[in-house]
Design a protein around this motif. Structure first.
Motif, PDB file in Angstrom:
ATOM      1  N   SER A  99       0.833  -1.207   0.000  1.00  0.00           N
ATOM      2  CA  SER A  99       0.000   0.000   0.000  1.00  0.00           C
ATOM      3  C   SER A  99       0.865   1.253   0.000  1.00  0.00           C
ATOM      4  O   SER A  99       0.607   2.213  -0.743  1.00  0.00           O
ATOM      5  CB  SER A  99      -0.919  -0.004   1.225  1.00  0.00           C
ATOM      6  OG  SER A  99      -1.773  -1.124   1.195  1.00  0.00           O
ATOM      7  N   VAL A 100       1.892   1.264   0.845  1.00  0.00           N
ATOM      8  CA  VAL A 100       2.772   2.436   0.913  1.00  0.00           C
ATOM      9  C   VAL A 100       3.451   2.672  -0.433  1.00  0.00           C
ATOM     10  O   VAL A 100       3.505   3.804  -0.944  1.00  0.00           O
ATOM     11  CB  VAL A 100       3.825   2.235   2.023  1.00  0.00           C
ATOM     12  CG1 VAL A 100       4.909   3.301   1.936  1.00  0.00           C
ATOM     13  CG2 VAL A 100       3.169   2.282   3.386  1.00  0.00           C
ATOM     14  N   ILE A 101       3.963   1.598  -1.036  1.00  0.00           N
ATOM     15  CA  ILE A 101       4.671   1.747  -2.316  1.00  0.00           C
ATOM     16  C   ILE A 101       3.697   2.197  -3.403  1.00  0.00           C
ATOM     17  O   ILE A 101       3.993   3.088  -4.208  1.00  0.00           O
ATOM     18  CB  ILE A 101       5.360   0.423  -2.692  1.00  0.00           C
ATOM     19  CG1 ILE A 101       6.477   0.112  -1.683  1.00  0.00           C
ATOM     20  CG2 ILE A 101       5.936   0.492  -4.090  1.00  0.00           C
ATOM     21  CD1 ILE A 101       7.059  -1.282  -1.821  1.00  0.00           C
ATOM     22  N   GLY A 102       2.503   1.573  -3.438  1.00  0.00           N
ATOM     23  CA  GLY A 102       1.522   1.946  -4.463  1.00  0.00           C
ATOM     24  C   GLY A 102       1.059   3.383  -4.330  1.00  0.00           C
ATOM     25  O   GLY A 102       0.983   4.127  -5.320  1.00  0.00           O
ATOM     26  N   LEU A 103       0.753   3.797  -3.101  1.00  0.00           N
ATOM     27  CA  LEU A 103       0.301   5.183  -2.889  1.00  0.00           C
ATOM     28  C   LEU A 103       1.422   6.172  -3.194  1.00  0.00           C
ATOM     29  O   LEU A 103       1.175   7.268  -3.732  1.00  0.00           O
ATOM     30  CB  LEU A 103      -0.187   5.357  -1.450  1.00  0.00           C
ATOM     31  CG  LEU A 103      -1.483   4.597  -1.097  1.00  0.00           C
ATOM     32  CD1 LEU A 103      -1.767   4.698   0.391  1.00  0.00           C
ATOM     33  CD2 LEU A 103      -2.665   5.153  -1.896  1.00  0.00           C
ATOM     34  N   SER A 104       2.660   5.820  -2.872  1.00  0.00           N
ATOM     35  CA  SER A 104       3.793   6.707  -3.182  1.00  0.00           C
ATOM     36  C   SER A 104       3.925   6.894  -4.689  1.00  0.00           C
ATOM     37  O   SER A 104       4.176   8.008  -5.176  1.00  0.00           O
ATOM     38  CB  SER A 104       5.082   6.121  -2.613  1.00  0.00           C
ATOM     39  OG  SER A 104       5.000   5.980  -1.213  1.00  0.00           O
ATOM     40  N   ARG A 105       3.765   5.818  -5.437  1.00  0.00           N
ATOM     41  CA  ARG A 105       3.857   5.938  -6.889  1.00  0.00           C
ATOM     42  C   ARG A 105       2.727   6.793  -7.448  1.00  0.00           C
ATOM     43  O   ARG A 105       2.926   7.588  -8.377  1.00  0.00           O
ATOM     44  CB  ARG A 105       3.832   4.544  -7.511  1.00  0.00           C
ATOM     45  CG  ARG A 105       5.120   3.759  -7.301  1.00  0.00           C
ATOM     46  CD  ARG A 105       5.020   2.369  -7.883  1.00  0.00           C
ATOM     47  NE  ARG A 105       6.277   1.641  -7.727  1.00  0.00           N
ATOM     48  CZ  ARG A 105       6.430   0.357  -8.002  1.00  0.00           C
ATOM     49  NH1 ARG A 105       5.374  -0.343  -8.451  1.00  0.00           N
ATOM     50  NH2 ARG A 105       7.603  -0.237  -7.839  1.00  0.00           N
ATOM     51  N   LEU A 106       1.502   6.596  -6.904  1.00  0.00           N
ATOM     52  CA  LEU A 106       0.376   7.426  -7.367  1.00  0.00           C
ATOM     53  C   LEU A 106       0.640   8.901  -7.124  1.00  0.00           C
ATOM     54  O   LEU A 106       0.379   9.764  -7.986  1.00  0.00           O
ATOM     55  CB  LEU A 106      -0.913   6.993  -6.665  1.00  0.00           C
ATOM     56  CG  LEU A 106      -1.512   5.643  -7.101  1.00  0.00           C
ATOM     57  CD1 LEU A 106      -2.719   5.292  -6.249  1.00  0.00           C
ATOM     58  CD2 LEU A 106      -1.908   5.700  -8.578  1.00  0.00           C
ATOM     59  N   LEU A 107       1.186   9.196  -5.923  1.00  0.00           N
ATOM     60  CA  LEU A 107       1.497  10.601  -5.626  1.00  0.00           C
ATOM     61  C   LEU A 107       2.606  11.125  -6.538  1.00  0.00           C
ATOM     62  O   LEU A 107       2.552  12.263  -7.008  1.00  0.00           O
ATOM     63  CB  LEU A 107       1.934  10.736  -4.159  1.00  0.00           C
ATOM     64  CG  LEU A 107       0.812  10.672  -3.111  1.00  0.00           C
ATOM     65  CD1 LEU A 107       1.407  10.649  -1.712  1.00  0.00           C
ATOM     66  CD2 LEU A 107      -0.124  11.859  -3.254  1.00  0.00           C
ATOM     67  N   ALA A 108       3.621  10.268  -6.784  1.00  0.00           N
ATOM     68  CA  ALA A 108       4.734  10.716  -7.630  1.00  0.00           C
ATOM     69  C   ALA A 108       4.283  10.947  -9.063  1.00  0.00           C
ATOM     70  O   ALA A 108       4.850  11.780  -9.785  1.00  0.00           O
ATOM     71  CB  ALA A 108       5.864   9.688  -7.588  1.00  0.00           C
ATOM     72  N   GLU A 109       3.247  10.200  -9.503  1.00  0.00           N
ATOM     73  CA  GLU A 109       2.764  10.333 -10.872  1.00  0.00           C
ATOM     74  C   GLU A 109       1.676  11.395 -11.011  1.00  0.00           C
ATOM     75  O   GLU A 109       1.135  11.578 -12.101  1.00  0.00           O
ATOM     76  CB  GLU A 109       2.231   8.981 -11.360  1.00  0.00           C
ATOM     77  CG  GLU A 109       3.315   7.915 -11.487  1.00  0.00           C
ATOM     78  CD  GLU A 109       2.739   6.548 -11.749  1.00  0.00           C
ATOM     79  OE1 GLU A 109       1.487   6.442 -11.815  1.00  0.00           O
ATOM     80  OE2 GLU A 109       3.515   5.572 -11.870  1.00  0.00           O
TER      81      GLU A 109
ATOM     82  N   ILE B  79      10.109   8.048   0.032  1.00  0.00           N
ATOM     83  CA  ILE B  79       9.211   7.069   0.666  1.00  0.00           C
ATOM     84  C   ILE B  79       9.102   5.820  -0.206  1.00  0.00           C
ATOM     85  O   ILE B  79       9.174   4.687   0.267  1.00  0.00           O
ATOM     86  CB  ILE B  79       7.822   7.699   0.903  1.00  0.00           C
ATOM     87  CG1 ILE B  79       7.903   8.785   1.972  1.00  0.00           C
ATOM     88  CG2 ILE B  79       6.809   6.626   1.318  1.00  0.00           C
ATOM     89  CD1 ILE B  79       6.614   9.562   2.146  1.00  0.00           C
ATOM     90  N   ALA B  80       8.919   6.029  -1.526  1.00  0.00           N
ATOM     91  CA  ALA B  80       8.793   4.897  -2.435  1.00  0.00           C
ATOM     92  C   ALA B  80      10.074   4.058  -2.447  1.00  0.00           C
ATOM     93  O   ALA B  80      10.033   2.826  -2.431  1.00  0.00           O
ATOM     94  CB  ALA B  80       8.461   5.394  -3.843  1.00  0.00           C
ATOM     95  N   ALA B  81      11.239   4.749  -2.484  1.00  0.00           N
ATOM     96  CA  ALA B  81      12.503   4.012  -2.506  1.00  0.00           C
ATOM     97  C   ALA B  81      12.704   3.239  -1.213  1.00  0.00           C
ATOM     98  O   ALA B  81      13.139   2.073  -1.222  1.00  0.00           O
ATOM     99  CB  ALA B  81      13.667   4.990  -2.726  1.00  0.00           C
ATOM    100  N   SER B  82      12.390   3.846  -0.081  1.00  0.00           N
ATOM    101  CA  SER B  82      12.515   3.145   1.197  1.00  0.00           C
ATOM    102  C   SER B  82      11.550   1.971   1.263  1.00  0.00           C
ATOM    103  O   SER B  82      11.883   0.900   1.799  1.00  0.00           O
ATOM    104  CB  SER B  82      12.249   4.113   2.355  1.00  0.00           C
ATOM    105  OG  SER B  82      13.201   5.160   2.361  1.00  0.00           O
ATOM    106  N   GLY B  83      10.342   2.144   0.712  1.00  0.00           N
ATOM    107  CA  GLY B  83       9.386   1.051   0.687  1.00  0.00           C
ATOM    108  C   GLY B  83       9.880  -0.117  -0.145  1.00  0.00           C
ATOM    109  O   GLY B  83       9.719  -1.291   0.232  1.00  0.00           O
TER     110      GLY B  83
END
Length: 580
Positions: free
Chosen positions: A238-248, A265-269
């Motif tokens: 969830s953290v990785i998916g939401l981070s990607r959505l925010l980054a995009e 956040i995405a990289a740490s995830g």
């Protein structure tokens, strides 16, 4: 001098001759230097043989000195006509004189006695003269004197025997005391040994208990890892998916600083998810659930993809990451995902502890059947006394190199476990200040098939014959931890739902619901259809309706059923010995 020196030659025809022979033999023995006890023995032996030969024709006795092979006093007794010597007489003489030989031809015979003497052959003539003079002096002696001499000899012998008896009594008493001491020592040692055995049994029990506790702790740790890893994956995804959505998200939604923070956040995830995947794989490997899926692998493409993933992790500009030319890679059959993870851990570990120099990956064939992939670095190296411990889970070498290089201590243990599952070996060599070299040696062909298990958790047998069930149970117990037996096909489905067996052994000929119908019921039940079924039958092959046994894995006859047949039918490794 090889010719015997004759000292006495006489005939024995009556009792006085026997007395004279005894007397003369004793005198000769004394002159040639024999000990007193040996003198008496020789005289007694001559007396025994002389009396035994009384009544025989032409009995002669010759006493001589023989030099060959060693100086000895030799007595030769011959007779021309008469029975063989009495067994008792010969037995008595053998106890007195060790060297005795006897030979009979028809009614003729000869007995030879030999006794070693302390006189060299050069003195034989002197001895002969002394014997002749002594025998001449004794010629006038009468029978009474012979009897008195014999009596004196007997008295001396009795005294010596009495002295020996006293000495023997003392020896027996000492032996009895020694035996008592030995028995006491034996009792003491037996008691100590019993105590020791009791201690060993207690220690063995304690060790078994500790082993069980360690096994349970290891299983609990493995379950904990697996559960935690599964629980972490959901939130992480969830953290990785939401981070990607925010980054995009489009421009204006996030500022530049916020976009950078979302990327972190995405990289740490992603890093955390990789760690969770490794942790879960370690747990699966310990539980035996991580099974390789071999397939042809393009090693060049695998290394090229790995280089693209690992190159951004080179934090020091002074470090060179060198991969081999992907065009020259040999063919390989292995599990691509597992190999990628093992190499990624090794390369990541090298990059983490190399601040200057290079991290180099090399590939070379070891022989036609094996391939070596080597990861070499110029990092800090590992002390020799730590090299075995770095393969312990969560262990890390302490030192200043750890600053800024946080880790879990799972990289090398995880890599080695995966390489071993792939059928290969991992070899580490290192020295402080000279870097580390890790070689992964893999088979290039198909992976060796995983050995079939030798036992299953549970088996159910269904047979209405109690006698055959009693015979079948020990066979099943050799390949199953638990054996459940039912006597009716109608009971089997419910018993199978309760026990959840690994397989079912089904009798074909049963009175109420036969094996055919029971097999149909099992195949029709959604929750039981996948359970393998082995059919047993005592019917002739011609009477079996094979088309109705489609769902069965195998059909075995009861006549020559063995545990090896059952094991093979169930896909298990047969025991070394099979029951008839």
């Amino acid at each position: 001098m090889n010719t015997p020196q004759v000292l006495l030659a006489t005939a024995v025809a009556n009792e006085p001759d026997v007395f004279a022979l005894r007397r003369d033999g004793r005198a000769i023995a004394e002159i040639v230097g024999m000990e007193r006890q040996d003198q008496i023995r020789l005289a007694t032996a001559l007396s025994e043989l002389g009396r035994d030969r009384l009544g025989c024709a032409e009995v002669t006795v010759r006493i001589s000195l023989a030099a060959d092979p060693v100086p000895a006093l030799e007595v030769t007794l011959r007779w021309a006509e008469g029975p063989p010597p009495a067994v008792e007489a010969l037995g008595s003489v053998r106890r007195l004189i060790r060297e005795l030989s006897e030979q009979s031809v028809g009614r003729r015979g000869v007995i030879v006695l030999r006794h070693l003497i302390p006189v060299p052959a050069e003195r034989f003539p002197e001895i002969a003269d002394r014997v002749a003079a002594a025998l001449l002096d004794r010629a006038a002696a009468n029978r009474e004197e012979d009897l008195r001499a014999q009596t004196r000899d007997l008295i001396v012998a009795l005294e010596e025997a009495r002295a020996q008896g006293e000495e023997l009594k003392l020896v027996n008493e000492e032996l009895a005391q020694t035996n008592a001491g030995v028995l006491a020592l034996y009792s003491e040692l037996s008691a100590e040994l019993e105590q020791t055995n009791t201690g060993v049994v207690a220690l063995h029990t304690e060790l078994e208990d500790k082993s069980r506790q360690l096994r349970e702790a290891s299983e609990a740790k493995t379950r904990f890892w697996a559960n935690v890893s599964h629980e972490l994956r959901g939130p992480l995804n969830s953290v990785i998916g939401l981070s990607r959505l925010l980054a995009e998200a489009g421009p204006g939604v996030l500022g530049g600083e916020q976009r950078e923070q979302v990327s972190l956040i995405a990289a740490s995830g992603e890093t955390l998810r990789t760690l969770v995947d490794d942790l879960l794989d370690v747990a699966k490997a310990e539980a035996g659930q991580l099974v390789p899926q071999p397939a042809p692998v393009e090693l060049g493409l695998l290394l090229a993809q790995l280089e693209a993933v690992m190159r951004p992790l080179v934090a020091q500009p002074e470090v060179i990451l060198a991969f081999p030319d992907p065009a020259s890679m040999p063919a390989l059959v292995t599990d691509e995902t597992m190999l990628t993870r093992a190499l990624r851990n090794l390369i990541s570990n090298s990059l983490k502890f190399t601040t200057s120099g290079q991290v180099r990956i090399e590939v070379r064939p070891q022989d036609p059947d094996r391939l070596e992939i080597t990861v070499m670095d110029t990092g800090v190296g590992i002390p020799e006394d730590e090299q075995a411990r770095v393969f312990e889970e969560f262990y890390q070498v302490r030192g200043p190199h750890q600053r800024g290089n946080a880790g879990t201590g799972l990289g090398l243990p995880y890599a080695r476990r995966i390489v071993e599952l792939l059928g290969g070996t991992l070899i580490l060599s290192s020295a402080p200040g000279n870097g580390t070299r890790v070689a992964v040696v893999l088979p290039v062909g198909a992976l060796p098939a995983a050995p079939a298990p030798s036992r299953v958790p549970c088996l159910i047998s269904c047979d209405d014959d109690p006698a055959f069930s009693a015979v079948l149970r020990p066979l099943l117990a050799r390949i199953a931890e638990t054996v459940v037996q039912v006597a009716d096909g109608a009971e089997l489905p419910e018993a199978a739902r309760r026990a959840r067996p690994s397989a079912i052994v089904l009798d074909l000929d049963m009175p109420h619901i036969d094996g055919y119908e029971t097999l149909r019921l099992l195949a029709a039940a959604e929750d039981l259809a996948a359970i393998p079924v082995v059919v047993l039958t005592g019917l002739p092959v011609t009477e079996i309706e094979r088309e109705r046994l489609g769902p069965a894995r195998a059909v075995l006859t009861k006549e020559r059923l063995g545990v090896r047949d059952l094991a093979c039918a169930l896909g298990l490794t047969p025991p070394e010995e099979s029951e008839p």
